[in-house]
Design a protein around this motif. Structure first.
Motif, PDB file in Angstrom:
ATOM      1  N   ASP A 135       5.625  16.215  -0.306  1.00 37.05           N
ATOM      2  CA  ASP A 135       5.304  14.793  -0.121  1.00 37.05           C
ATOM      3  C   ASP A 135       5.782  14.264   1.228  1.00 37.05           C
ATOM      4  O   ASP A 135       5.552  13.098   1.550  1.00 37.05           O
ATOM      5  N   GLU A 166       3.215  12.381   3.646  1.00 36.43           N
ATOM      6  CA  GLU A 166       2.747  11.102   3.117  1.00 36.43           C
ATOM      7  C   GLU A 166       3.896  10.097   3.002  1.00 36.43           C
ATOM      8  O   GLU A 166       3.709   8.901   3.228  1.00 36.43           O
ATOM      9  N   PHE A 198       3.903   6.494   4.691  1.00 40.08           N
ATOM     10  CA  PHE A 198       4.166   5.341   3.834  1.00 40.08           C
ATOM     11  C   PHE A 198       5.303   4.497   4.410  1.00 40.08           C
ATOM     12  O   PHE A 198       5.199   3.278   4.524  1.00 40.08           O
ATOM     13  N   VAL A 208       2.878   6.768  -7.459  1.00 36.55           N
ATOM     14  CA  VAL A 208       1.653   7.372  -6.963  1.00 36.55           C
ATOM     15  C   VAL A 208       0.453   6.804  -7.717  1.00 36.55           C
ATOM     16  O   VAL A 208       0.437   6.769  -8.959  1.00 36.55           O
ATOM     17  N   GLU A 230      -3.877   9.839  -5.352  1.00 40.12           N
ATOM     18  CA  GLU A 230      -3.096  10.734  -4.484  1.00 40.12           C
ATOM     19  C   GLU A 230      -2.231   9.957  -3.492  1.00 40.12           C
ATOM     20  O   GLU A 230      -1.544  10.548  -2.671  1.00 40.12           O
ATOM     21  N   GLU A 231      -2.262   8.631  -3.575  1.00 42.13           N
ATOM     22  CA  GLU A 231      -1.599   7.771  -2.589  1.00 42.13           C
ATOM     23  C   GLU A 231      -0.216   7.336  -3.054  1.00 42.13           C
ATOM     24  O   GLU A 231      -0.051   6.880  -4.193  1.00 42.13           O
ATOM     25  N   ILE A 259       2.383   4.663  -3.300  1.00 47.21           N
ATOM     26  CA  ILE A 259       2.309   3.197  -3.239  1.00 47.21           C
ATOM     27  C   ILE A 259       3.685   2.546  -3.356  1.00 47.21           C
ATOM     28  O   ILE A 259       3.815   1.334  -3.231  1.00 47.21           O
ATOM     29  N   SER A 302       3.953  -0.792  -1.418  1.00 53.42           N
ATOM     30  CA  SER A 302       2.860  -1.132  -0.495  1.00 53.42           C
ATOM     31  C   SER A 302       2.394  -2.563  -0.714  1.00 53.42           C
ATOM     32  O   SER A 302       2.339  -3.042  -1.854  1.00 53.42           O
TER      33      SER A 302
END
Length: 188
Positions: free
Chosen positions: A26, A29, A33, A77, A80-81, A83, A107
């Protein structure tokens, strides 16, 4: 301590997301993020140009957390994002090793939908199971009313205020509110 299982949650609008431990895979990402959050949020104590973490450093940080039972790095998550994220560390000094602090970010698009509440409840569940953690502490900007409300609704209490602790780029001050959560109320 054993790994926390992946846990599913629903946002206030019914969409499903998951909370799980971050893994080394991870790292990229998480790095993206974190950079986005620093750009988006007026409530963080770091400026975008101050965050200088490479992919390799991020990967090492995640691996260190995975290997240290006194640390926790959770991610929220959606698909696949990533957050949301929450990182927690137990204090390293013996006299305060019953305490720990955390930071949490969600987010911008997913704020106010229950993601922060799910991350916080996952931390509290983990903390209850941890053999040393008796108290969780945090600092939050006084103007971040939504976060303060979330923490109070989870059982955190205000312990104090650091007056004019933060000065923004417009030379305006804000206070830092000190809050805590006790797992064993008999010590209060």
């Amino acid at each position: 301590m054993g790994e926390m299982l992946i846990k599913g949650f629903r946002m206030l609008d019914g969409k499903k997301f998951y909370i799980r431990h971050a893994e080394s895979s991870d790292a990229n990402e998480l790095l993206l993020f974190t950079k986005d959050i620093i750009e988006q949020s007026p409530y963080l104590l770091i400026e975008p140009n101050e965050y200088q973490v490479s992919f390799k450093q991020q990967q090492q940080k995640v691996q260190q957390v995975l290997e240290d039972p006194s640390k926790l790095l959770l991610i929220a998550v959606f698909g696949e994002e990533i957050i949301g994220r929450l990182d927690f560390s137990v204090a390293s000094r013996k006299k305060i090793a019953h305490t720990g602090t955390f930071g949490m970010s969600v987010s911008q698009f997913f704020r106010g939908k229950g993601v922060g509440k799910a991350l916080l409840s996952s931390l509290l569940l983990w903390g209850r199971q941890h053999p040393k953690v008796e108290k969780i502490e945090l600092e939050v900007l006084a103007e971040n009313k939504a976060a303060i409300h979330l923490y109070e609704s989870a059982g955190f209490a205000v312990e104090g205020v650091k007056r004019q602790a933060v000065k923004n780029r417009f030379n305006e001050y804000d206070d830092l509110i000190l809050m805590s959560y006790f797992f064993d109320n008999s010590s209060m």
